[in-house]
Structures are given as C-alpha cells and as structure tokens.
Motif scaffolding. Structure first.
Motif, mmCIF file in Angstrom:
data_model
loop_
_atom_site.group_PDB
_atom_site.id
_atom_site.type_symbol
_atom_site.label_atom_id
_atom_site.label_comp_id
_atom_site.label_asym_id
_atom_site.label_seq_id
_atom_site.Cartn_x
_atom_site.Cartn_y
_atom_site.Cartn_z
ATOM 1 N N VAL A 109 2.773 -4.264 13.905
ATOM 2 C CA VAL A 109 2.694 -5.439 13.035
ATOM 3 C C VAL A 109 1.245 -5.607 12.602
ATOM 4 N N ILE A 110 1.037 -5.757 11.308
ATOM 5 C CA ILE A 110 -0.300 -5.952 10.747
ATOM 6 C C ILE A 110 -0.298 -7.268 9.979
ATOM 7 N N LYS A 111 -1.284 -8.110 10.268
ATOM 8 C CA LYS A 111 -1.420 -9.388 9.570
ATOM 9 C C LYS A 111 -2.835 -9.479 9.004
ATOM 10 N N SER A 112 -2.923 -9.890 7.763
ATOM 11 C CA SER A 112 -4.241 -10.057 7.146
ATOM 12 C C SER A 112 -4.200 -11.220 6.166
ATOM 13 N N LYS A 113 -5.374 -11.774 5.904
ATOM 14 C CA LYS A 113 -5.459 -12.915 4.991
ATOM 15 C C LYS A 113 -5.382 -12.482 3.533
ATOM 16 N N GLU A 114 -5.962 -11.326 3.224
ATOM 17 C CA GLU A 114 -5.982 -10.853 1.839
ATOM 18 C C GLU A 114 -5.577 -9.387 1.790
ATOM 19 N N GLY A 115 -5.107 -8.969 0.637
ATOM 20 C CA GLY A 115 -4.751 -7.575 0.423
ATOM 21 C C GLY A 115 -4.802 -7.230 -1.051
ATOM 22 N N GLU A 116 -4.934 -5.940 -1.337
ATOM 23 C CA GLU A 116 -4.982 -5.490 -2.729
ATOM 24 C C GLU A 116 -4.268 -4.149 -2.843
ATOM 25 N N LEU A 117 -3.430 -4.027 -3.864
ATOM 26 C CA LEU A 117 -2.744 -2.777 -4.157
ATOM 27 C C LEU A 117 -3.608 -1.959 -5.105
ATOM 28 N N VAL A 118 -3.976 -0.750 -4.680
ATOM 29 C CA VAL A 118 -4.860 0.107 -5.464
ATOM 30 C C VAL A 118 -4.173 1.451 -5.654
ATOM 31 N N SER A 119 -4.093 1.901 -6.887
ATOM 32 C CA SER A 119 -3.519 3.220 -7.172
ATOM 33 C C SER A 119 -4.131 3.746 -8.455
ATOM 34 N N SER A 120 -4.157 5.057 -8.566
ATOM 35 C CA SER A 120 -4.670 5.696 -9.773
ATOM 36 C C SER A 120 -3.517 6.282 -10.564
ATOM 37 N N GLU A 121 -3.724 6.446 -11.847
ATOM 38 C CA GLU A 121 -2.662 6.934 -12.725
ATOM 39 C C GLU A 121 -2.273 8.360 -12.340
ATOM 40 N N GLY A 122 -0.990 8.572 -12.186
ATOM 41 C CA GLY A 122 -0.485 9.893 -11.837
ATOM 42 C C GLY A 122 -0.496 10.195 -10.358
ATOM 43 N N SER A 123 -1.030 9.289 -9.540
ATOM 44 C CA SER A 123 -1.103 9.530 -8.102
ATOM 45 C C SER A 123 0.209 9.153 -7.432
ATOM 46 N N ASN A 124 0.549 9.896 -6.384
ATOM 47 C CA ASN A 124 1.749 9.600 -5.610
ATOM 48 C C ASN A 124 1.442 8.771 -4.370
ATOM 49 N N VAL A 125 0.214 8.283 -4.274
ATOM 50 C CA VAL A 125 -0.200 7.500 -3.113
ATOM 51 C C VAL A 125 -0.616 6.107 -3.581
ATOM 52 N N LEU A 126 -0.042 5.109 -2.945
ATOM 53 C CA LEU A 126 -0.412 3.718 -3.200
ATOM 54 C C LEU A 126 -1.221 3.226 -2.007
ATOM 55 N N SER A 127 -2.439 2.776 -2.268
ATOM 56 C CA SER A 127 -3.317 2.293 -1.200
ATOM 57 C C SER A 127 -3.222 0.776 -1.116
ATOM 58 N N LEU A 128 -2.976 0.307 0.086
ATOM 59 C CA LEU A 128 -2.938 -1.128 0.349
ATOM 60 C C LEU A 128 -4.172 -1.473 1.174
ATOM 61 N N THR B 15 -7.876 -6.977 4.221
ATOM 62 C CA THR B 15 -9.147 -7.512 4.713
ATOM 63 C C THR B 15 -8.892 -8.688 5.642
ATOM 64 N N ASP B 16 -9.769 -8.766 6.666
ATOM 65 C CA ASP B 16 -9.767 -9.894 7.607
ATOM 66 C C ASP B 16 -8.386 -10.082 8.237
ATOM 67 N N GLY B 17 -8.059 -9.163 9.151
ATOM 68 C CA GLY B 17 -6.738 -9.251 9.758
ATOM 69 C C GLY B 17 -6.697 -8.715 11.171
ATOM 70 N N ASN B 18 -5.498 -8.624 11.701
ATOM 71 C CA ASN B 18 -5.268 -8.148 13.063
ATOM 72 C C ASN B 18 -4.178 -7.085 13.055
ATOM 73 N N TYR B 19 -4.297 -6.181 14.021
ATOM 74 C CA TYR B 19 -3.381 -5.056 14.152
ATOM 75 C C TYR B 19 -2.734 -5.132 15.534
ATOM 76 N N TYR B 20 -1.411 -5.184 15.575
ATOM 77 C CA TYR B 20 -0.679 -5.247 16.840
ATOM 78 C C TYR B 20 0.248 -4.031 16.926
ATOM 79 N N ARG B 21 0.293 -3.442 18.095
ATOM 80 C CA ARG B 21 1.181 -2.296 18.279
ATOM 81 C C ARG B 21 1.778 -2.334 19.678
ATOM 82 N N GLU B 22 3.104 -2.269 19.740
ATOM 83 C CA GLU B 22 3.779 -2.196 21.030
ATOM 84 C C GLU B 22 3.729 -0.762 21.545
#
Length: 407
Positions: A114-133, A136-143
C-alpha cells in the motif's frame, strides 16, 4: 394534472350529465398509455441495451488508451496491475493527483503493498509504453509473507517514508487497443433472449460447482476410507481401547495427532470461507441478471399501473396545475422509486427473490390504482372518515356521553 383541471372546472360534472362516464373519458388516454407502455418495452429490450453496449465499450477502450481518463476521483480504479484511488484531479490533462492511495497486487494474489502520498503526477512521453507515476510526500507499507506459516500470525510488515517515489506502469498491452473491440458485456446490455440464456447457463454452472465442492469436501474428510483396513474378525482387540483415543498414544504421538487435526480443520475452514465468498459473488451476479430480465417487463407494466394511480387521483382531489397535483405525484413516484431501490438491493445479496424485488413497488401501486379508480368512478372522496368516526360516535351515544338527536 389534466384530470385535476377537468374536475376543478367541473368538466367531469358536465360529462357525466351528458352520459359520459369516467371510464369513457379515460378510454382514449388509456389507449395512448398502452402504446407508451409497448414503446417503453421495445426501448428497454432493444434500444437501451444497444446504446449502453456501444457507450460502455467505447469508454473502456478510450480509458485504456488514456489512463488518466480511467482514474475516477473518489473510487478505486484498476490501471495495469495496480488499484489507485485519488481524492481529486487537476491540471489541463488531469495529470495532477491529490491524496493518492495505491494497492499493488502480487503474482499469487492479494494486495500486500500500500502506497499513500499527498500529491502525484502522471508523466509519459509520446509513443512510450511506460506511464510514470511520480508521488511526493508519502508512505510505503508492505506486508511481509514469511515462508514459515507460524510466523505469519505476527503480521510482519515494512514501512518507509519517501519525499519522492516513481512508479512505472507498463502500458504495452493497454496501448494495443482495438477501438472496434466490443467484447465487454454486462446484464444491462442484453436483451430478453440473451438474459434468459445467460441465466440458465449461470444457474447450471453454479449448481455444478456447488455439487463438485460438496463432493470434494466430503472426500477430504476421509469418511469413505475409514473402513478400508478394518477387519471385523480383529475387532476384539479394539475393545481394550481407552475412552479417549489420544490416551492410547504417547505424548509425542498425541501432540502430532492434535496438530494434524487442527491444521486440517483450519485448512477446511479457510477453504470454506473462500468458497463461500466465491459462491456469494456468483449468486450476486446471477441475481443481477434476473433483476435485469424482470425490469424490462416491469417498466411496461408500471406505465399502465401508475397511470391508473395518477389519473383517478387527479379527478378525486379536483386540483389542476403545478401545485398540489405535482406535490402528490412527486410523493407517489418517490415512494415507488425508493421501494424499488431498497428491494433490488436486498435481492442482489439474496435476501429476497429477484422476481419479488423487481415487481414489489408495482404490486404495491396496483391496489392503489384500483382503489383510486373505484373512488373516482363512484364520485367519492379520497378517504371516507365515516369508517372511523361512526363507531366512535355510536360508542359515546351508548355510554350516554352524547345524546341522540331528536327526530
């Protein structure tokens, strides 16, 4: 409103003096309502499913090509192999996300990260098959899932804080979208024949799965194999057994037997719980299909029933226009609508039959329509209070509190 205006302006009195009854006055409008009912049935069975089929499939295909469109604020959305929820979106292309919650699944199933953050931005370039999320300012939880099952009861987990975290989403499969693909279907997209066929197949499949599961659970108990190695001729030696079976073994063997029994029981309970949820979801889906089937008939019948509720009621209250008739009409319709919603929600989880749920509100309005039509035909008011006041008056006269009037 029309019949209320007629009654308010004494048009019905003029009709009746001319020998035209209320039934005759309603005859033309009744035929029109029947045509409306038939049209509503045709639309519900043909036009609405086709339109919804096109719209939803087109929306899903567009959402696959534009993942930002697939993220609806306030609910969890599946994008690639993650489930994401955002409080709100902003920006020209809705690329800025606020209050982000992400659940990441695993190959074995389950949301262990589970990942929680206050802000986020979707970044991708034209023709790319990868979407970067970019978060910023968050926490990472893993069982953590230890290989030793005994340690899983402690629920170990990892937690970390990040100022910026980038998660890449592979869109190679999502970008290969055929805009003409119309493989997605729901119960609201099907006609009566298709719904009937789907209900039959779902019912048969569900019953077969339940029977197979029952057979499997019975086989797991080992009841069938209890007498495989049993020899009746040697039964005398079992008479020396003590009352408790465990007393016939040493402590180590007894402990092993108990552990095996507990482990087998827990596995059976876990398996039952999983199957219970699976069958519940299957039954819920089947109920939705049955509700969709009956709704097509209910819509047509409801047009006629509600007409015989509203038209005589307008003649009884003798008010036209947008005032009192509109208020009463809204109250009746809201009652009809909410009864239907509550009944359908109960039918989805199996509390009541889908048939009863879909027809309940219409069946409640049917006696009202008959009652109002009878009262309007016989020139009676909405309610007769003599039924209540007459027995009370007779009681007071009997005990002497009210003196009878002199004739």
């Amino acid at each position: 409103m029309v019949f209320g205006s007629f009654a308010e302006n004494y048009e019905f009195a003029a009709m009746k003096s001319s020998g035209i009854s209320l039934q005759r006055a309603m005859r033309g409008l009744t035929l029109f309502i029947v045509l409306v009912s038939i049209t509503a049935f045709v639309f519900a069975n043909n036009v609405i499913p086709a339109a919804e089929f096109k719209i939803i499939n087109l929306r899903k295909n567009i959402a696959k090509m534009k993942p930002a469109m697939a993220i609806t604020a306030g609910v969890f959305n599946e994008v690639g192999n993650i489930n994401i929820k955002v409080d709100k979106k902003s920006g020209d292309n809705d690329q800025y996300l606020h209050d982000v919650i992400i659940h990441t699944g695993t190959e074995r199933g389950g949301d262990y990260t589970v990942i929680k953050s206050k802000e986020g931005e979707l970044v991708s370039s034209e023709g790319s098959n990868v979407l970067s999320l970019v978060l910023t300012d968050g926490n990472y939880y893993r069982e953590v899932q230890p290989s030793d099952y005994s340690k899983r009861d402690h629920k170990p987990f990892m937690k970390s804080y990040f100022e910026e975290y980038t998660k890449n989403i592979d869109l190679s499969e999502l970008n290969q979208v055929d805009m003409d693909d119309e493989s997605y279907t729901t119960q609201s997209m099907l006609r009566i024949g298709e719904l009937t066929k789907s209900i039959d197949s779902f019912s048969v499949s569900l019953n077969e799965r339940k029977e197979a599961f029952a057979t499997s659970m019975y086989s797991r108990t080992g009841v069938k194999s209890l007498d495989i190695n049993f020899n009746p001729e040697e039964s005398d030696k079992y008479k020396s057994f003590k009352h408790s079976i465990l007393d016939n073994y040493n402590s180590n063997q007894s402990q092993r037997i108990v552990d095996d029994a507990i482990r087998t029981t827990n596995a059976a309970i876990s398996h039952l719980s999983i199957k219970k949820q699976e069958f519940k979801q299957s039954s819920r889906r089947l109920n939705k299909y049955e509700i969709a089937l009956h709704e097509k008939y209910v819509l047509a019948v409801a047009c006629i029933v509600l007409f015989f509720v509203g038209a005589p009621l307008g003649a009884i209250i003798r008010k036209g226009g947008m005032g009192l008739p509109m208020v009463i009409a809204i109250i009746i319709f809201l009652s009809y609508h909410f009864i239907g919603i509550f009944a359908k929600n109960s039918a989805e989880d199996g509390s009541i039959s889908p048939f009863i749920a879909t027809w309940l509100s219409t069946l409640i309005m049917l006696p009202l329509g008959i009652y109002f039509t009878y009262r309007a035909t016989t020139d009676q008011g909405l309610f007769s209070f003599d039924i209540i006041t007459e027995p009370i008056s007779k009681f007071f006269k009997k005990i002497g509190l009210v003196k009878p009037k002199d004739k």
